[in-house]
Design a protein around this motif. Structure first.
Motif, mmCIF file in Angstrom:
data_model
loop_
_atom_site.group_PDB
_atom_site.id
_atom_site.type_symbol
_atom_site.label_atom_id
_atom_site.label_comp_id
_atom_site.label_asym_id
_atom_site.label_seq_id
_atom_site.Cartn_x
_atom_site.Cartn_y
_atom_site.Cartn_z
ATOM 1 N N ILE A 109 0.817 -0.842 0.143
ATOM 2 C CA ILE A 109 0.526 0.453 -0.377
ATOM 3 C C ILE A 109 1.038 0.908 0.043
ATOM 4 O O ILE A 109 0.660 2.076 -0.881
ATOM 5 C CB ILE A 109 -0.830 0.084 1.152
ATOM 6 C CG1 ILE A 109 -1.853 -1.322 1.118
ATOM 7 C CG2 ILE A 109 -1.178 2.089 1.746
ATOM 8 C CD1 ILE A 109 -2.942 -1.108 2.549
ATOM 9 N N LYS A 110 1.853 1.174 0.518
ATOM 10 C CA LYS A 110 2.792 2.650 0.967
ATOM 11 C C LYS A 110 3.603 2.812 -0.616
ATOM 12 O O LYS A 110 4.370 3.823 -0.855
ATOM 13 C CB LYS A 110 3.660 2.000 1.648
ATOM 14 C CG LYS A 110 3.499 1.864 3.536
ATOM 15 C CD LYS A 110 4.441 2.314 5.038
ATOM 16 C CE LYS A 110 4.712 0.685 4.291
ATOM 17 N NZ LYS A 110 5.444 0.999 5.646
ATOM 18 N N ASN A 111 4.169 1.774 -0.914
ATOM 19 C CA ASN A 111 4.373 2.023 -2.554
ATOM 20 C C ASN A 111 2.927 2.181 -3.685
ATOM 21 O O ASN A 111 3.070 2.515 -4.665
ATOM 22 C CB ASN A 111 4.966 0.650 -3.044
ATOM 23 C CG ASN A 111 6.232 0.429 -2.348
ATOM 24 O OD1 ASN A 111 6.470 1.678 -2.209
ATOM 25 N ND2 ASN A 111 6.631 -0.490 -2.533
ATOM 26 N N LEU A 112 1.855 2.250 -3.092
ATOM 27 C CA LEU A 112 0.954 2.802 -4.299
ATOM 28 C C LEU A 112 0.769 4.436 -4.800
ATOM 29 O O LEU A 112 1.299 5.184 -3.721
ATOM 30 C CB LEU A 112 -0.477 2.176 -3.486
ATOM 31 C CG LEU A 112 -1.066 1.159 -3.507
ATOM 32 C CD1 LEU A 112 -2.541 0.944 -2.874
ATOM 33 C CD2 LEU A 112 -1.236 1.052 -5.761
ATOM 34 N N PRO A 113 0.686 4.604 -6.204
ATOM 35 C CA PRO A 113 0.944 5.666 -6.398
ATOM 36 C C PRO A 113 -0.093 6.953 -5.317
ATOM 37 O O PRO A 113 -1.406 6.855 -5.421
ATOM 38 C CB PRO A 113 0.839 6.485 -7.584
ATOM 39 C CG PRO A 113 -0.406 5.093 -8.043
ATOM 40 C CD PRO A 113 0.347 4.215 -7.846
ATOM 41 N N GLY A 114 0.154 7.495 -5.050
ATOM 42 C CA GLY A 114 -1.195 8.949 -4.831
ATOM 43 C C GLY A 114 -1.472 8.435 -3.228
ATOM 44 O O GLY A 114 -0.969 8.014 -2.490
ATOM 45 N N LYS A 115 -3.097 9.268 -3.586
ATOM 46 C CA LYS A 115 -3.485 9.296 -2.326
ATOM 47 C C LYS A 115 -4.142 7.743 -2.491
ATOM 48 O O LYS A 115 -4.771 7.782 -3.196
ATOM 49 C CB LYS A 115 -4.819 10.409 -1.654
ATOM 50 C CG LYS A 115 -3.507 11.691 -2.117
ATOM 51 C CD LYS A 115 -3.113 11.078 -0.184
ATOM 52 C CE LYS A 115 -1.902 12.395 -0.284
ATOM 53 N NZ LYS A 115 -1.134 12.690 0.906
ATOM 54 N N VAL A 116 -4.376 7.064 -1.875
ATOM 55 C CA VAL A 116 -4.996 5.896 -1.606
ATOM 56 C C VAL A 116 -6.598 6.164 -0.591
ATOM 57 O O VAL A 116 -6.670 6.282 0.564
ATOM 58 C CB VAL A 116 -4.491 4.615 -0.822
ATOM 59 C CG1 VAL A 116 -4.668 3.183 -0.951
ATOM 60 C CG2 VAL A 116 -3.007 4.414 -1.378
ATOM 61 N N THR A 117 -7.625 5.311 -1.647
ATOM 62 C CA THR A 117 -8.798 5.091 -0.580
ATOM 63 C C THR A 117 -8.698 3.684 0.072
ATOM 64 O O THR A 117 -8.671 2.572 -0.890
ATOM 65 C CB THR A 117 -9.648 4.745 -1.104
ATOM 66 O OG1 THR A 117 -10.132 6.505 -2.151
ATOM 67 C CG2 THR A 117 -11.419 4.871 -0.870
ATOM 68 N N PHE A 118 -9.032 3.265 1.036
ATOM 69 C CA PHE A 118 -8.756 1.845 1.945
ATOM 70 C C PHE A 118 -10.555 1.286 2.274
ATOM 71 O O PHE A 118 -11.466 2.252 2.364
ATOM 72 C CB PHE A 118 -8.120 2.239 2.909
ATOM 73 C CG PHE A 118 -8.241 0.713 3.147
ATOM 74 C CD1 PHE A 118 -7.114 -0.600 3.526
ATOM 75 C CD2 PHE A 118 -9.469 0.450 4.660
ATOM 76 C CE1 PHE A 118 -7.117 -1.442 3.974
ATOM 77 C CE2 PHE A 118 -8.613 -1.073 5.536
ATOM 78 C CZ PHE A 118 -8.265 -1.860 4.526
ATOM 79 N N LEU A 119 -10.733 -0.308 1.475
ATOM 80 C CA LEU A 119 -12.205 -0.266 1.589
ATOM 81 C C LEU A 119 -11.652 -1.844 2.133
ATOM 82 O O LEU A 119 -10.975 -2.352 1.534
ATOM 83 C CB LEU A 119 -12.257 -0.663 -0.509
ATOM 84 C CG LEU A 119 -12.951 0.884 -0.263
ATOM 85 C CD1 LEU A 119 -13.559 -0.285 -2.183
ATOM 86 C CD2 LEU A 119 -13.738 2.022 -0.135
ATOM 87 N N ASP A 120 -12.714 -1.563 3.241
ATOM 88 C CA ASP A 120 -12.678 -2.533 4.529
ATOM 89 C C ASP A 120 -13.991 -3.538 4.037
ATOM 90 O O ASP A 120 -15.240 -3.225 5.337
ATOM 91 C CB ASP A 120 -12.485 -1.949 5.962
ATOM 92 C CG ASP A 120 -11.589 -2.870 6.697
ATOM 93 O OD1 ASP A 120 -11.957 -4.595 6.314
ATOM 94 O OD2 ASP A 120 -11.519 -2.897 7.605
ATOM 95 N N CYS A 121 -14.237 -5.209 3.630
ATOM 96 C CA CYS A 121 -15.245 -5.257 3.819
ATOM 97 C C CYS A 121 -15.065 -6.418 4.662
ATOM 98 O O CYS A 121 -14.337 -7.429 4.806
ATOM 99 C CB CYS A 121 -15.173 -6.298 2.550
ATOM 100 S SG CYS A 121 -15.333 -5.091 0.597
ATOM 101 N N GLY A 122 -15.947 -6.408 5.613
ATOM 102 C CA GLY A 122 -15.830 -7.354 6.292
ATOM 103 C C GLY A 122 -14.851 -5.949 7.774
ATOM 104 O O GLY A 122 -14.146 -7.501 8.325
ATOM 105 N N ALA A 123 -15.601 -5.881 7.682
ATOM 106 C CA ALA A 123 -14.420 -4.598 8.825
ATOM 107 C C ALA A 123 -14.532 -5.406 10.143
ATOM 108 O O ALA A 123 -13.482 -4.575 11.319
ATOM 109 C CB ALA A 123 -15.331 -3.696 8.764
ATOM 110 N N ASN A 124 -15.597 -5.962 10.466
ATOM 111 C CA ASN A 124 -15.621 -6.004 12.371
ATOM 112 C C ASN A 124 -15.502 -4.772 12.805
ATOM 113 O O ASN A 124 -16.460 -4.013 12.784
ATOM 114 C CB ASN A 124 -14.989 -7.049 12.406
ATOM 115 C CG ASN A 124 -15.407 -8.218 14.004
ATOM 116 O OD1 ASN A 124 -16.664 -7.727 14.101
ATOM 117 N ND2 ASN A 124 -14.281 -8.166 14.739
ATOM 118 N N ILE A 125 -14.884 -5.336 13.808
ATOM 119 C CA ILE A 125 -14.908 -3.630 15.092
ATOM 120 C C ILE A 125 -13.691 -2.450 13.887
ATOM 121 O O ILE A 125 -13.727 -1.791 15.123
ATOM 122 C CB ILE A 125 -14.649 -3.602 16.464
ATOM 123 C CG1 ILE A 125 -13.104 -4.658 16.658
ATOM 124 C CG2 ILE A 125 -15.634 -4.841 16.945
ATOM 125 C CD1 ILE A 125 -12.844 -4.538 17.839
ATOM 126 N N GLY A 126 -13.177 -3.305 13.164
ATOM 127 C CA GLY A 126 -12.188 -2.108 12.565
ATOM 128 C C GLY A 126 -10.692 -2.349 13.074
ATOM 129 O O GLY A 126 -10.037 -0.921 12.802
#
Length: 316
Positions: A109-126
């Motif tokens: 993730i830290k090597n992705l370009p620009g700003k990152v949107t994180f989608l958490d599917c099945g997040a439980n308590i986060g």
């Protein structure tokens, strides 16, 4: 020792734009785990008899009617419900939680370009949303999905404590916009093992990730933990994945889910290669190469659960 009477609990109800959430128990927040909890968890961790029994007795006595605040970083904190057996962790447990997956996922993730949107599917308590935000400063938005009403309000609390804009959605994720019902597999009755099946009479909302209609110019980090329904999530996210400047996807390969659904994880890996040039890594076996053209469980044994990291468009 008798359980604490519910009459002693302070109750508050939160509302979302789509539906009401169940009452939230406003237990006190503690900065350090109670001694009896730390003792019991140490016994469990060292496989000394009596640890689980001590936890049960402590809960029955109301001694664990608390939320433990764990600091993952200076900016990221996480509330852990000590009163819920499925989710109670001490500080060591929080730090160790999915450590192999977190390390591999965060590195990409830290090597992705620009700003990152994180989608958490099945997040439980986060927990995963919090750990990723603590590890990856380029995440600038979180959307977390959790259909289980029992933990949804706590997910809201934990997302509110993140240092970036974060939204909780009380819904399952799939390849349709509709409703479903929560089911439990025969091998595991815990809340973590529940999955959603389409059901026109169901009381669980099901959404496609493509319905978010993200504005172009984002990189995508997608965590999928949906107990065997990864395929539906990917189908409902094809536009979101294809339009991303780069993506990292983490999803589970569970032999029990394969036995139940008869969907080999390699089918999903091959599908992703039709959207982009993708590389794959199994976080538990990073030195073994994954071939999407071959059945996954012919390449890896069926005696453990794996997490597959799929990555595309990473900065060099």
């Amino acid at each position: 020792m008798q359980p604490v009477s519910p009459a002693c609990w302070q109750i508050r109800t939160n509302m979302t734009s789509t539906q009401s959430t169940p009452p939230v128990i406003d237990f006190p927040i503690v900065e350090t785990e109670p001694f009896i909890f730390r003792l019991a968890m140490n016994l469990v961790r060292k496989k000394i008899r009596g640890g689980f029994r001590l936890l049960t007795l402590a809960r029955q006595a109301g001694l664990l009617n608390k939320l433990y605040r764990h600091h993952l970083s200076r900016e990221v904190q996480l509330l852990i419900p000590l009163y819920r057996p499925d989710d109670a962790l001490d500080g060591i447990g929080v730090e160790d939680y999915e450590s192999q997956v977190v390390q591999a996922f965060a590195a990409f993730i830290k090597n992705l370009p620009g700003k990152v949107t994180f989608l958490d599917c099945g997040a439980n308590i986060g927990i995963m949303s919090a750990k990723m935000c603590a590890a990856c400063p380029n995440i600038n938005r979180v959307v977390a999905y959790e259909p289980n009403a029992d933990v949804y309000s706590l997910l809201q609390k934990n997302l509110a404590n993140l240092p970036v804009p974060a939204q909780a959605r009380q819904a399952a994720v799939g390849n349709m916009q509709g409703t479903g019902s929560l089911k439990s597999p025969p091998h595991d009755p815990s809340s973590h093992a529940r999955f959603v099946e389409a059901d026109p009479e169901g009381d669980i909302f099901v959404e496609r990730l493509d319905s978010l209609d993200l504005t172009p110019g984002y990189s995508l980090a997608l965590k999928i933990d949906v107990e065997g329904h990864e395929w539906e999530v990917l189908e409902g996210a094809s536009k979101t994945i294809e339009n991303a400047d780069g993506f990292v996807i983490s999803m589970e390969a569970h032999p029990r889910h394969f036995q139940r659904t008869q969907r080999d994880p390699s089918l999903m890996l091959k599908w992703l290669t039709q959207l982009a040039e993708v590389e794959f890594q199994v976080s538990e076996k990073p030195d073994l190469k994954v071939d999407p053209e071959k059945p996954f469980f012919e390449q890896f044994s069926q005696d453990m659960v794996y997490n597959i990291i799929c990555r595309s468009g990473l900065a060099q």
